[in-house]
Structure formats: C-alpha cells, structure tokens
Design a protein around this motif. Sequence first.
Motif, PDB file in Angstrom:
ATOM      1  N   UNK A 182     -21.260  42.132  23.389  1.00  0.00           N
ATOM      2  CA  UNK A 182     -20.882  43.178  22.424  1.00  0.00           C
ATOM      3  C   UNK A 182     -20.358  42.592  21.111  1.00  0.00           C
ATOM      4  N   UNK A 183     -19.588  41.521  21.212  1.00  0.00           N
ATOM      5  CA  UNK A 183     -19.041  40.943  19.989  1.00  0.00           C
ATOM      6  C   UNK A 183     -20.115  40.244  19.166  1.00  0.00           C
ATOM      7  N   UNK A 184     -21.202  39.874  19.848  1.00  0.00           N
ATOM      8  CA  UNK A 184     -22.306  39.207  19.153  1.00  0.00           C
ATOM      9  C   UNK A 184     -23.287  40.237  18.573  1.00  0.00           C
ATOM     10  N   UNK A 185     -23.029  41.529  18.876  1.00  0.00           N
ATOM     11  CA  UNK A 185     -23.950  42.607  18.488  1.00  0.00           C
ATOM     12  C   UNK A 185     -24.454  42.527  17.063  1.00  0.00           C
ATOM     13  N   UNK A 186     -23.589  42.461  16.062  1.00  0.00           N
ATOM     14  CA  UNK A 186     -24.070  42.444  14.681  1.00  0.00           C
ATOM     15  C   UNK A 186     -25.045  41.299  14.425  1.00  0.00           C
ATOM     16  N   UNK A 187     -24.749  40.125  14.966  1.00  0.00           N
ATOM     17  CA  UNK A 187     -25.634  38.975  14.768  1.00  0.00           C
ATOM     18  C   UNK A 187     -26.994  39.235  15.401  1.00  0.00           C
ATOM     19  N   UNK A 188     -26.973  39.755  16.631  1.00  0.00           N
ATOM     20  CA  UNK A 188     -28.239  40.015  17.325  1.00  0.00           C
ATOM     21  C   UNK A 188     -29.077  41.030  16.557  1.00  0.00           C
ATOM     22  N   UNK A 189     -28.410  42.060  16.018  1.00  0.00           N
ATOM     23  CA  UNK A 189     -29.168  43.083  15.307  1.00  0.00           C
ATOM     24  C   UNK A 189     -29.813  42.516  14.038  1.00  0.00           C
ATOM     25  N   UNK A 190     -29.090  41.641  13.333  1.00  0.00           N
ATOM     26  CA  UNK A 190     -29.683  41.021  12.143  1.00  0.00           C
ATOM     27  C   UNK A 190     -30.813  40.084  12.538  1.00  0.00           C
ATOM     28  N   UNK A 191     -30.598  39.308  13.583  1.00  0.00           N
ATOM     29  CA  UNK A 191     -31.611  38.353  14.011  1.00  0.00           C
ATOM     30  C   UNK A 191     -32.880  39.079  14.454  1.00  0.00           C
ATOM     31  N   UNK A 192     -32.710  40.191  15.172  1.00  0.00           N
ATOM     32  CA  UNK A 192     -33.883  40.964  15.612  1.00  0.00           C
ATOM     33  C   UNK A 192     -34.619  41.533  14.403  1.00  0.00           C
TER      34      UNK A 192
END
Lengths: 431, 275
Positions: free
Chosen positions: B183-193
């Motif tokens: 969950x804390x990595x969410x923003x990064x994952x969304x940008x990476x995707x």
Amino acid sequence: MIQPVRSALVLAATALLVACGGGGDDDGSGSASKSTGPVTIEWWHIQNNDPMKSVWADAVKQYEAANPNVKINVTVLENEAFKAKLTTTMQGGKVPDIFQSWGGGTLKEQVEAGLVQDVTEPTKAWIGDLNSAATGLYQIDGKQYGVPFNLGMVGVWYRKSLFEQAGIDAPPATWDEFLTTVQALKQKGVTPLAVGEKDKWPGMFWWANLSLRIAGKDALAQAGEDGSFDSPGFVKAGAELKRLIDLQPFQKGFLAAPWDGAGGEAAQIGNGKAAMSLMGQWAPSTYAANTKESEEVLADLGWFPFPTVDGGAGGPTEQFGGGDGFAIGKDAPPEAVDFIKFLVTSDVANKAGASGGILPVKKGTESSVTDPNMKSVLDARAQADFVQLYLDQAYAPAVGQAVNDAVQELFAGKASPQDVAGKIADAAKAG
Amino acid sequence: MLYGLLVIAPVLQAMYYSGFKWNGLGDLDDFVGLENFRRAFADDVFTGALWHNGVFVVLSLLAQLPFALSVALMLNARIRGRALLRVLYFAPFVLSEVVTGVVFTLMLQPGGLADGVSPVDREWLADPSIVLYTLFVAISWKYFGFHMILYLAGLQQIPRELEEAAIVDGASGWQVFRHVTLPLLGPTIRISAFLSIIGALQLFDLVWVMTGGGPVNASNTMAIYMVDWGFKRFQFGYASAVAVIMLVISLAFALLYQRYVLRRDIEGALTSMGR
C-alpha cells in the motif's frame, strides 16, 4: 497551399543573391541558357562506399576545374537515409538539382507532382549513346525525365566449390534443371539457397523473375495499368515458387534474416554456408564485406541468368533488373544537365566501369569492366533486349510493398499462390 | 507558444492530413473524409498490430512489473554486493533500444549465443508464433531495471518503523508485504504502470531493428505500421490517420488513468489502502 509560396520566396531570394553577385548557396539561377555567372548545383547521390564514392569525388574536382563558375555541393547519403531525406524535402516543395533515381513508378509520382524537369531536349544530342534498355526506365509518356549511369540485372550467384562438392558440373538453364540442382545440393547436406526474407525484397526477386518468365513482360505491364495481378500467369508463377519453397531449400531462420548484416543472406554465401542466392550485380562486394575470406569468395563465385520456364510467355533475353540514374530537380540550372552528361558519357564512365563499382551504360564503355563477376552479368546484359525494372520501383510504392508482403506470406507458408495473386491485385486496384 | 508550435501544430496537421488521400507530393486535393479510418480498422494487419500492442501492455503489467518489484525487494534487503547488483540490473536501461535490438538479434540468430544455452532449438525471431514473446523478453531486459529503480526509490521512502511495528505485532513476512509495504508503494506502482503502458502502446525502435514487424506481420505494432505506410508506401494521408488513432488511444488512456487511478496521488494523499 503553403509550398508554392515558400518556393517562390526561395526563388526570389535566390534571384536577389545572384543579382547582387554573391555566389552563396543558391538553388538555381533560373536563367534559360548556360550562364557564365557563378552557379551552384546541389547533387545528392547514394554511392556512399568506395570505389564509386572516390570516382565521383574526383569527377567533381575535374568538372569544377574545367568550369570555374560552377560549384557542386555533394551530399552523399546511404540508400534508406536518402529515401527518407528526399521525401521530407519534397514535402516542403523543394528538390535537389540532381538526385538519385531508379526511374519507374516513384519517378512518375515525382513527375506528376511537378518536381522533376523534362530533359528530353537538352539530352537529345547524346542520350542515344546510352544503352536503350537503361534510358527506357526513365521515360514517361515518351519524355526523358532522367539519365541512367548504371544498369545491372538479377541472376543466380553460386559458390563453385559447393557445386563441385555436390557433383554439379553445369549451371542449370531451365527451371526443372534448377529444381534438380537444388535437390542434388540438399542430398549432399549443402543448404541450396540463402534468402534474406526479413527485408522482403529478396523474396520478391523470386516471384518477379518467375512472373517475367511465365506471365511475361506484357502481363507485367498490363497489371501495372489495371491491377490484373490475379491473372493465371501470376498464379502459376506463385505455384512454381511454392514448388521451390516446398523443397525447403533455404537456410534456417530465413524469415528473420536480412540481406546484408549479421546472419544475413550475404553472410551465408560469403561464409560458404549456402550455395546460391538470387541477387543483382551489387552482390559480390556485399558477400565479400560479410566474411573474413573476401578474396576467396570473389574467386569462387559463379553467375547464371534466371532459368527459363518451359511453356512460359517470357524468353531468355528478357531480364529482371534495374540500375541507377539521376533525375533533375525542377529549379536546376542548365549546368546540371551538362554535369550529368560529363558523368555518364566522358571518361568518368570508363573509370567507374574499371573500378568494378557499376556497369556503365554508355555504349563502348563495356570493355572497361574487367572484374570477372561483373563481366558475366554484363555479357548477359549485352544479350538482353528487355529489362523489367524491380517491381518495387516499377509500380507505385504501395503496390510494390504489397508484392513484397504477399510474397513473404508465401515464403512463410501462410498463403497460397492464389491468395498472393489476389492480395497484390487488391492493392493495385485500390491504387 | 513554443508548446503550441512544437506539439499542437503537428497534431492538428496530422489530423488535417488524415482526411486526405495523399502521397506526400503535390497538393492535398483528394479529400476522403473518414475513409482512411474505416480502412485502418478493416485491415487485418492494423487490427493485428493493435492487438500486439495490447499483448505488450498486458504482459508488461503481469510479468515485467512484478519481476521488477521482486528484484527491488531483494535489493532493498541488506545483502552482500547489493550496490553492484543495482548497477548491473539498471545498466541495460542506459543502452538505447537500437543497441539492445542489435545485441539481441546477434544472440538470437541461428547459431547465435541463444542456440548454445537454450534447451530447446527454436527459431526465436523467424517463427511467427513466438516472435512476439521473444521481443517481449528483449524489451523487459531493457526496461525492468528502470522500474526496479523506481520501486527502490519508493521502498526507501517507507519508514522502517512501520514494518518493524507490524513484525512486533506478529505479522508474517507476506502480511507485512501485503498490508504495509505494497500500500505504501502504491503511488510508485501506479506511476510505473502508467509509464509502462504508454511505452507499450508507442513501441517502435526495438521492434523495427529486430524484426521490422515481421515475419508476416507477426510482431507488427501500430507505430511500425504507421512508418511502413508513410515512408515505404508513401501514403501519408493514411499514415496520418493511423497516427491520429494512436494519439487518441494514448490520450484517452492517459486522461482516464489520471482521472481514476492517479487522482489520489495527484491530490497529495500520502497513504491509501491498496485498492
């Protein structure tokens, strides 16, 4: 549109420059007769490798020395880079004074767009000195729109040592003999043929040659007019090609192999991994460039014209090929034609022939060619009374590419000869 | 002003061209309306290319990104030689796609390195049924390092205390990952995707070098198709229509993604619970 306005501005600016006596980078002087004022000619050519690159650099020096008022700006480009650059330049309504042209459908489109000069009059006195099969490629509706300097043709290059190994003593003359040769090589464990089908046009050569032999030159011309690529002759040509493909004569992974470069058709022949390849007169130098044993390859090469097909409409004196020439841009000064005349008819043609880089088209310069590989192509050219231009140049670009695509499907076993003929016909009729 | 000149103007120009049948030379005088668009969607080769782009999108999301994330997690732990490994894994990203393409072509050609190490004898680039996946491996090799670095940066932002607290509360390793780290990595994952999907939609260089879209269009993409029709067949009106379709797809995706997926991140929420 904006282009005419822009080119008018360029012309006006140029005229101003010339009037002020500043030589500079003018696109054309616009005067009707040969002037003695300073003239600059923009020349784009694609002979980016030696020996031709130096032959022409020397020719420019020689011409400039004899005509001190003429300055020739040379732009040397690689083939694909040239096509892209020319296209984008032309979209801006501009065109170099002298540029590489293969004639045929592409030249026709440029002529129709008003980008190319009709040079029928200024070349009338000397165009007859050139090979007529070559000059014919640059004629549209009876008018001369370009001047050839090189004409070669496509035939089968083979490694003599591999033929010996398979006990083949004479190159095949007919299609049936050719198929037998392929089987004989295969039985000896030799890969009979190399093809660079990633590039598509090497495969197109097979289909085009068979079409020329079976359907004939008139059917090819007719199909160019009305799109009748689905007539029986073309279907038969596809069926004969399928007979060859079904023998599985090609190197492993040929669908991903290019003509030139790592693992390509030229490397296969150069390294003696395959026995034959169907290619034009430029092939020997490319084979040599794709192997460490350059000398060995050049000495081991043999050449024979494409086999005849029994019962076909085309005879042995009709060949498939093409060459190089120059078209003259719409704003080019008269000196441009004079310079081309110097390139193709003077001693420059002999030097070019002697260098082994091209097969010059001026009558009488043939003897300058001494390279045995080039000589065998030239001997066949001397007997040819008709040369069918490469299909991707002869027809409109979209039709040429449709031929390439459809034939690749045949090579991949994804389409029948009927499908191939139908697809090309559809593309041609869609115009 | 500069943006208008360099971005908006070419886009409008392409839209204008897309209404004509035009070979790039001479005047635009053959207006065909929406015919170019109808023709594109009626062409199996174009819809095939569109499908291939879709395959790349799905594979990137399902394989490439999870792989990058697992490598990032591994390299975030205190293991020996982790700095060196980070550099090694990131290195392919600094190569251009063209260089990557040439390297892989050399390895994958018959008799190349891949034939020596692979247990199966395959024509990696010449077989139309597998060429797409071969290309995906090459693309992933180049880009996973980039996504790995993004994830590493994201992981560094997560306070150690949160994970430690979860462990003290008795959470298992998986539970810590699932309920704290992810969950804390969410923003990064969304940008990476987001970057990954846009990249897959626009894919060109590597495919152009390795296969040119072949054999038999088996690895064609929208961008390859567009260049093929523009610069090989000189049908610029039609190629412009394809460019417009690409633009519309990418733009629609980008706007929807921003609206529905990235909204929380853009509005500045620091944390959110997964979905």
